[in-house]
Design a protein around this motif. Structure first.
Motif, PDB file in Angstrom:
ATOM      1  N   GLU A 196      37.907  38.625  57.846  1.00 60.04           N
ATOM      2  CA  GLU A 196      37.204  39.035  56.631  1.00 60.04           C
ATOM      3  C   GLU A 196      37.748  38.247  55.452  1.00 60.04           C
ATOM      4  OE1 GLU A 196      36.600  42.980  53.777  1.00 60.04           O
ATOM      5  OE2 GLU A 196      37.179  43.225  55.891  1.00 60.04           O
ATOM      6  N   GLU A 197      36.842  37.728  54.649  1.00 62.08           N
ATOM      7  CA  GLU A 197      37.239  37.079  53.410  1.00 62.08           C
ATOM      8  C   GLU A 197      37.541  38.160  52.370  1.00 62.08           C
ATOM      9  OE1 GLU A 197      35.477  34.047  49.970  1.00 62.08           O
ATOM     10  OE2 GLU A 197      34.526  34.152  51.952  1.00 62.08           O
ATOM     11  N   ILE A 198      38.662  38.024  51.693  1.00 63.59           N
ATOM     12  CA  ILE A 198      39.052  39.037  50.716  1.00 63.59           C
ATOM     13  C   ILE A 198      38.025  39.056  49.583  1.00 63.59           C
ATOM     14  CG2 ILE A 198      40.812  39.729  49.049  1.00 63.59           C
ATOM     15  CD1 ILE A 198      42.915  38.660  50.867  1.00 63.59           C
ATOM     16  N   PRO A 199      37.380  40.187  49.378  1.00 63.83           N
ATOM     17  CA  PRO A 199      36.328  40.264  48.353  1.00 63.83           C
ATOM     18  C   PRO A 199      36.908  40.274  46.942  1.00 63.83           C
ATOM     19  CG  PRO A 199      36.669  42.416  49.347  1.00 63.83           C
ATOM     20  CD  PRO A 199      37.539  41.460  50.109  1.00 63.83           C
ATOM     21  N   ALA A 200      36.042  40.064  45.973  1.00 63.86           N
ATOM     22  CA  ALA A 200      36.470  39.964  44.572  1.00 63.86           C
ATOM     23  C   ALA A 200      37.106  41.250  44.076  1.00 63.86           C
ATOM     24  CB  ALA A 200      35.274  39.591  43.695  1.00 63.86           C
ATOM     25  N   GLU A 201      36.639  42.408  44.578  1.00 64.10           N
ATOM     26  CA  GLU A 201      37.200  43.678  44.095  1.00 64.10           C
ATOM     27  C   GLU A 201      38.640  43.902  44.522  1.00 64.10           C
ATOM     28  OE1 GLU A 201      34.432  44.633  47.631  1.00 64.10           O
ATOM     29  OE2 GLU A 201      34.410  43.372  45.827  1.00 64.10           O
ATOM     30  N   LEU A 202      39.113  43.153  45.524  1.00 61.40           N
ATOM     31  CA  LEU A 202      40.505  43.269  45.972  1.00 61.40           C
ATOM     32  C   LEU A 202      41.396  42.180  45.374  1.00 61.40           C
ATOM     33  CD1 LEU A 202      40.122  44.205  49.763  1.00 61.40           C
ATOM     34  CD2 LEU A 202      40.537  45.715  47.806  1.00 61.40           C
ATOM     35  N   ILE A 203      40.832  41.398  44.443  1.00 58.45           N
ATOM     36  CA  ILE A 203      41.586  40.328  43.780  1.00 58.45           C
ATOM     37  C   ILE A 203      41.757  40.699  42.309  1.00 58.45           C
ATOM     38  CG2 ILE A 203      41.664  37.885  43.184  1.00 58.45           C
ATOM     39  CD1 ILE A 203      39.852  37.319  45.555  1.00 58.45           C
ATOM     40  N   LYS A 204      42.999  40.761  41.873  1.00 55.44           N
ATOM     41  CA  LYS A 204      43.254  41.097  40.473  1.00 55.44           C
ATOM     42  C   LYS A 204      44.140  40.028  39.830  1.00 55.44           C
ATOM     43  CE  LYS A 204      47.136  44.137  41.694  1.00 55.44           C
ATOM     44  NZ  LYS A 204      47.706  45.502  41.587  1.00 55.44           N
TER      45      LYS A 204
END
Length: 289
Positions: A196-204
């Protein structure tokens, strides 16, 4: 010498008590009126005599060189076993590590401050696995000249295995030395093939960056479904921009890593103008032109 140590006065006292108890038992048959008293005294003497005899044998046994060697070998095997060490508390493990690593008193008196060095070394060693451990890291960079932006760029592909040491995987940070540098994607993959590619909501975006050489950074959370695994594969792609016809290729890490491999391929006629390998296998820098 061993025979003389075995036949001590306690040995003869124990034999005397045992023989006396047997004699009293035989005499009690002729004195029926006092049978209970004589039987009681005989039993006490017999028990005491046997106890002294056993104690004498045990004392003789533990004093032999063979027995002491056996006990020593067993204790060494127990103490150095992983099961024994893992049952110790954190402070006990730290104390044990300190006793193994710290120098002798004579050496400590010669070199002042060496104990402080080893104390810090023990602290660093104990905290080594507080965070997830990384292994088999491979960094492949491709340097090329971007005609549209009129500058040198390097595309990096990071691949490594991350091992879990707690209930869940650590955050995946990335820092950049220039505002123009970009994070393209980070993929988390399981050995079974699930990824799974890490989605934008899990990147801060990180607000406080302690390293003054970095201007921005991001922290990424591993999707929760992977936390049930012992390890995962991390694949990351980033792009770093240069300045016109040159760029500094560098890599920095603050976490432990095993088997680090770095490769750089140049395109569009670029060459490595200068290179300098760091003091260890975790640093490498080069200038492209």
């Amino acid at each position: 010498m061993k025979v003389q140590k075995f036949f001590t006065r306690w040995f003869f006292i124990s034999i005397l008590l045992i023989v006396s108890s047997i004699t009293l038992v035989s005499l009690s048959k002729n004195h029926s009126n006092h049978f209970f008293v004589i039987e009681l005294i005989a039993n006490v003497m017999s028990s005491v005599g046997i106890a002294i005899l056993v104690a004498n044998i045990f004392s003789f046994t533990i004093g032999t060189e063979e027995f002491l060697k056996f006990i020593r070998e067993r204790l060494i095997k127990i103490v150095i076993s992983k099961d024994f060490v893992t049952r110790l508390s954190s402070e006990e493990q730290k104390s044990l590590l300190g006793m193994v690593l710290k120098p002798s008193r004579e050496l400590a008196e010669i070199y002042s401050g060496i104990n402080d060095y080893f104390d810090q070394y023990v602290e660093d060693s104990m905290s080594l696995f507080d965070n997830c451990y990384r292994g088999h890291m491979r960094i492949e960079g491709v340097a090329y000249f971007d005609e549209k932006k009129n500058r040198v760029q390097i595309d990096y592909d990071y691949d490594y295995v991350m091992y879990k040491t707690a209930n869940e995987f650590d955050e995946l940070p990335v820092w950049f030395e220039d505002e123009r540098h970009e994070h393209i994607r980070t993929i988390v993959a399981a050995k079974a093939g699930d990824w799974e590619e890490i989605p934008a909501e899990l990147i801060k975006e990180l607000d406080n960056i302690e390293d003054p050489t970095m201007v921005k950074g991001y922290s990424m959370s591993v999707p929760d479904k992977f936390n049930k695994l012992d390890h995962v594969n991390i694949s990351r792609k980033i792009c770093e921009a240069g300045n016109d016809h040159w760029q500094i290729f560098s890599f920095k890490t603050i976490k432990p890593c095993d088997q680090l491999t770095v490769s750089l391929r140049c395109e569009n006629g670029l060459i490595i103008k200068d290179s300098k390998e760091g003091l260890n296998n975790y640093r490498y820098s080069s200038t492209l032109t």
